[in-house]
Design a protein around this motif. Structure first.
Motif, mmCIF file in Angstrom:
data_model
loop_
_atom_site.group_PDB
_atom_site.id
_atom_site.type_symbol
_atom_site.label_atom_id
_atom_site.label_comp_id
_atom_site.label_asym_id
_atom_site.label_seq_id
_atom_site.Cartn_x
_atom_site.Cartn_y
_atom_site.Cartn_z
ATOM 1 N N THR A 82 0.838 -1.193 0.000
ATOM 2 C CA THR A 82 0.000 0.000 0.000
ATOM 3 C C THR A 82 0.875 1.246 0.000
ATOM 4 O OG1 THR A 82 -0.149 0.232 2.401
ATOM 5 C CG2 THR A 82 -1.766 -1.222 1.351
ATOM 6 N N VAL A 83 0.376 2.280 -0.659
ATOM 7 C CA VAL A 83 1.086 3.560 -0.675
ATOM 8 C C VAL A 83 1.251 4.076 0.756
ATOM 9 C CG1 VAL A 83 0.865 5.991 -1.350
ATOM 10 C CG2 VAL A 83 0.390 4.182 -3.013
ATOM 11 N N ALA A 84 0.223 3.925 1.582
ATOM 12 C CA ALA A 84 0.292 4.457 2.954
ATOM 13 C C ALA A 84 1.362 3.757 3.779
ATOM 14 C CB ALA A 84 -1.077 4.323 3.632
ATOM 15 N N ALA A 85 1.523 2.449 3.587
ATOM 16 C CA ALA A 85 2.534 1.729 4.372
ATOM 17 C C ALA A 85 3.933 2.236 4.042
ATOM 18 C CB ALA A 85 2.439 0.227 4.114
ATOM 19 N N ALA A 117 4.280 5.910 5.262
ATOM 20 C CA ALA A 117 4.419 5.962 6.723
ATOM 21 C C ALA A 117 5.809 5.488 7.149
ATOM 22 C CB ALA A 117 3.333 5.115 7.387
ATOM 23 N N GLY A 118 6.318 4.459 6.480
ATOM 24 C CA GLY A 118 7.665 3.969 6.798
ATOM 25 C C GLY A 118 8.723 5.027 6.535
ATOM 26 N N TRP A 119 8.500 5.820 5.488
ATOM 27 C CA TRP A 119 9.432 6.915 5.201
ATOM 28 C C TRP A 119 9.299 8.017 6.247
ATOM 29 C CZ3 TRP A 119 8.631 7.570 -0.857
ATOM 30 C CH2 TRP A 119 9.286 6.520 -1.510
ATOM 31 N N HIS A 120 8.076 8.290 6.653
ATOM 32 C CA HIS A 120 7.846 9.409 7.570
ATOM 33 C C HIS A 120 8.291 9.072 8.995
ATOM 34 C CE1 HIS A 120 5.974 13.347 7.984
ATOM 35 N NE2 HIS A 120 5.663 12.973 9.204
ATOM 36 N N TRP A 121 8.112 7.838 9.407
ATOM 37 C CA TRP A 121 8.485 7.400 10.757
ATOM 38 C C TRP A 121 9.398 6.185 10.647
ATOM 39 C CZ3 TRP A 121 3.159 8.354 9.656
ATOM 40 C CH2 TRP A 121 2.637 9.524 10.219
ATOM 41 N N PRO A 122 10.655 6.401 10.251
ATOM 42 C CA PRO A 122 11.522 5.247 9.978
ATOM 43 C C PRO A 122 11.799 4.378 11.198
ATOM 44 C CG PRO A 122 12.741 7.317 9.761
ATOM 45 C CD PRO A 122 11.308 7.686 9.931
ATOM 46 N N SER A 123 11.610 4.913 12.396
ATOM 47 C CA SER A 123 11.861 4.065 13.570
ATOM 48 C C SER A 123 10.561 3.506 14.156
ATOM 49 C CB SER A 123 12.649 4.845 14.616
ATOM 50 O OG SER A 123 11.998 6.051 14.912
ATOM 51 N N GLY A 124 9.495 3.559 13.386
ATOM 52 C CA GLY A 124 8.239 2.963 13.851
ATOM 53 C C GLY A 124 7.143 3.995 13.968
ATOM 54 N N VAL A 125 5.909 3.555 13.745
ATOM 55 C CA VAL A 125 4.759 4.457 13.792
ATOM 56 C C VAL A 125 4.097 4.306 15.161
ATOM 57 C CG1 VAL A 125 2.605 5.133 12.669
ATOM 58 C CG2 VAL A 125 4.433 4.051 11.313
ATOM 59 N N GLU A 126 4.217 5.350 15.994
ATOM 60 C CA GLU A 126 3.675 5.281 17.353
ATOM 61 C C GLU A 126 2.211 5.701 17.371
ATOM 62 O OE1 GLU A 126 5.983 6.915 20.494
ATOM 63 O OE2 GLU A 126 7.883 6.435 19.525
ATOM 64 N N LEU A 127 1.415 4.912 18.073
ATOM 65 C CA LEU A 127 -0.023 5.168 18.118
ATOM 66 C C LEU A 127 -0.533 4.963 19.536
ATOM 67 C CD1 LEU A 127 -0.891 3.023 14.974
ATOM 68 C CD2 LEU A 127 -0.959 5.519 15.054
ATOM 69 N N HIS A 175 8.710 -0.855 0.954
ATOM 70 C CA HIS A 175 8.246 -2.119 0.399
ATOM 71 C C HIS A 175 6.734 -2.315 0.622
ATOM 72 C CE1 HIS A 175 9.114 -6.743 0.069
ATOM 73 N NE2 HIS A 175 7.885 -6.459 -0.271
ATOM 74 N N GLY A 176 6.317 -2.544 1.861
ATOM 75 C CA GLY A 176 4.888 -2.776 2.076
ATOM 76 C C GLY A 176 4.593 -3.179 3.496
ATOM 77 N N LEU A 177 3.470 -3.840 3.682
ATOM 78 C CA LEU A 177 2.965 -4.167 5.009
ATOM 79 C C LEU A 177 2.741 -5.668 5.149
ATOM 80 C CD1 LEU A 177 1.585 -3.071 7.702
ATOM 81 C CD2 LEU A 177 -0.559 -3.104 6.404
ATOM 82 N N TYR A 178 3.132 -6.214 6.300
ATOM 83 C CA TYR A 178 2.764 -7.579 6.680
ATOM 84 C C TYR A 178 1.839 -7.496 7.886
ATOM 85 C CZ TYR A 178 6.183 -9.912 3.662
ATOM 86 O OH TYR A 178 6.864 -10.391 2.564
ATOM 87 N N LEU A 190 -5.093 2.762 10.221
ATOM 88 C CA LEU A 190 -4.347 3.562 11.203
ATOM 89 C C LEU A 190 -3.221 4.345 10.519
ATOM 90 C CD1 LEU A 190 -4.170 0.889 14.051
ATOM 91 C CD2 LEU A 190 -5.292 3.126 14.257
ATOM 92 N N LEU A 191 -2.570 3.740 9.539
ATOM 93 C CA LEU A 191 -1.491 4.429 8.822
ATOM 94 C C LEU A 191 -2.058 5.568 7.978
ATOM 95 C CD1 LEU A 191 0.661 1.334 7.754
ATOM 96 C CD2 LEU A 191 1.041 2.879 9.704
ATOM 97 N N GLU A 192 -3.182 5.333 7.333
ATOM 98 C CA GLU A 192 -3.810 6.408 6.549
ATOM 99 C C GLU A 192 -4.202 7.566 7.462
ATOM 100 O OE1 GLU A 192 -7.052 4.774 4.242
ATOM 101 O OE2 GLU A 192 -5.762 3.294 3.275
#
Lengths: 215, 215, 215, 215
Positions: free
Chosen positions: C117-120, C123-133, C185-188, C207-209
């Motif tokens: 997905t584009v969002a995955a 989001a990986g680019w925007h938060w390279p050390s993990g997406v905190e929620l 790459h993408g999401l698992y 959540l990523l969107e």
């Protein structure tokens, strides 16, 4: 004007209802007719002007061929020759039918599409004096050369008075452009027939989405 | 070149029409062929080069298998052996058929897809000298390694003259990249067969949407 | 380990193929498997570990029930007991099957979904050390309380070496979170069964969107 | 209150299940019920108040007519007269059923829709004290004049305690507006019947998307 004489026969109305309900369902599937918004119309006769237009206050994805009314140039309902509707299903034209009729009258269009898209309202807010476009291949789809011609999608202030809205439309419209944004409201587009009106709608919406993406 | 001898037989054209119309409907369902924009083509023979290409000025979501024309390397219509079309449905190739043919000729592609996406035009405006990409797994889907190789989706200035556009394409194209943006216009992508051309189109569009999302 | 003894019987593989191909078509319809990207897997047995996984290099919207391969814990293809495939359709597992198997082995998941997905990627680019929620009701859908618990969707650097990617996954994974982004790459995402894996995928993508919309 | 006397008969529940499962599938197709999120309810009787509501923890795109439970004004499950459910399919109402019932009780609505949209949560974050709107034609679809009236889509802090959430709803709700955002959670909208609740949901979601597009 002898109204009787010029009225469309029930079969023509039924045929128009079939194509208009299918067309409305198509636009509804894009999310361009949320709630019960939007309407589609088809000119049945020119003299006197008669349009079949989708009824008001109904889900535009679930219309049947019977969910049209016939209106005159002022948008007033015209009884269909011999086709008494059941009292249980009193179909009223939207007030907007008057603008459909006005557009058909002024431009000579054979069909008019009105949709409520987020992009149309957002573009009207962003460019309140009109959305200027030039040098885009997609413009050819509304009859504008892809090079060297600057056109404006006009933006008309909204009004609940269809007479005022009609006057604003006449002042603002550009003969080159088969579409207009009604500010804080939505998009009107038209064409010689329903297929062309559909394509003009799709193309102007696409152009507005592009313009907003490039802001 | 003896034209007669090398012409595709009507059955091959009919088969191509069936797959091309289905493929066009698929892209139309994504909103990538609004209005009557876009076209899809399939190489029928190499020597002489003949392509079946979807017809111009028709809704790309509603084509039938008969809505294709056969063109030569210059994009000119070629009569189909023994398959006289009814005079009531004169199908004309789009001017863009010439670019399809040119791309097939220059790259050896077996199929070409042309779509009008908002992302392609927006990306062409944002990166007028080409969209540079590197280190994205999805690149593998167009034959580029996911690591260590920087590629550019070329952006070609638009032209209404297909000869000029063809020359621009030849100068700008990157053998590594089976796609090109035509500025203010849309996207071309190609592949060895129609399925690969579809996948290249989808992947490049995805990459452009991603690039724009990260701006 | 006696491989023969533990192999899944052809009927179980066929059943898995039916649900996996339908599931892949569902995700493809969202645009999350553009090109031939993405794959879906289902655990057939635990000891030895065997997964049915959708084949590589095929359009994920057009798989049939036969388009699965069985792999072991290293992602290597395992012959299906008595079910010789026609030579004309040699189906190879994607290299990514090894990560599916590794995830199933390490987490105990019964099914794994991998989408592009584009969002995955964004989001990986925007938060390279993990997406905190934290504090979002939708988190309950992945088993996290809606209040008072901060979780991180881990982001793993991409690699073409599935052994390295597996190690990165083990180091980065959070037992609380049934999903991981592979950067660029993408999401698992995974779950106890295919339906739960589907829902975890949908929820994490949502959540990523949302996270990106709020940037 | 004699519960026996007022209970809805099984046929009414079955009918409600048919329309609610179809309605849920419609919203799921928009991506507004990802995972197993969201629910839809229909008032079966007023005195005592009984609602049919879609069951918890099930994919909202794949419900059957049997996937509803009947709840009372507190959201507690009420046995359906004579309609013993098979022990293999114990259907539980979501905790959120209590808010559905509370909304129906307080507002007099005949149907309530709850969806998890990205726009609702993003708008709640952007305008934590409510989303103010004025002068938009689409407001007419929720019963607000298109001119001269400023309305607020209320935003209620989320809670896992339905009693607290109910109190917050009562304090925050605006009689003019048939919708409320629950912060970090989603959107509730209601209407006199299920069709009106659908349209109110669609319109408020559209208004929120527009408001965010204009930020």
């Amino acid at each position: 004007m002898t109204a009787k004489q010029g009225e469309p026969d029930p079969r023509a109305v039924r045929d128009a209802g079939a194509v208009l309900s299918a067309e409305a369902a198509r636009f509804a599937s894009f999310g361009w007719m949320r709630g019960t918004s939007g309407n589609v119309s088809l000119v049945l006769s020119r003299d006197p002007l008669r349009l079949a237009v989708t009824v008001s206050a109904r889900d535009k994805g679930e219309l049947t061929g019977a969910d049209v009314v016939v209106v005159d140039v002022k948008g007033s309902a015209v009884p269909i020759d011999g086709a008494a509707r059941p009292a249980s299903a009193p179909s009223a034209p939207s007030a907007e039918a008057a603008l459909h009729a006005h557009i058909a009258s002024v431009t000579g269009a054979g069909a008019v599409v009105h949709v409520h898209t987020v992009a149309a309202v957002a573009a009207g807010w962003h460019w309140p004096s009109g959305v200027e476009l030039e040098g885009i291949e997609m413009l050819k789809g509304i009859g504008v050369p892809a090079e060297g011609v600057r056109v404006t999608i006009p933006v008309i202030p909204n009004s609940q008075d269809m007479r005022i809205l009609g006057e604003r439309f006449e002042r603002a419209r550009r003969p080159q452009v088969p579409a207009a944004i009604v500010a804080s409201h939505g998009l009107y587009a038209w064409g010689s027939d329903l297929e062309q009106a559909r394509h003009h709608t799709e193309i102007v919406e696409w152009l507005l989405e592009l313009a907003l993406a490039a802001v």
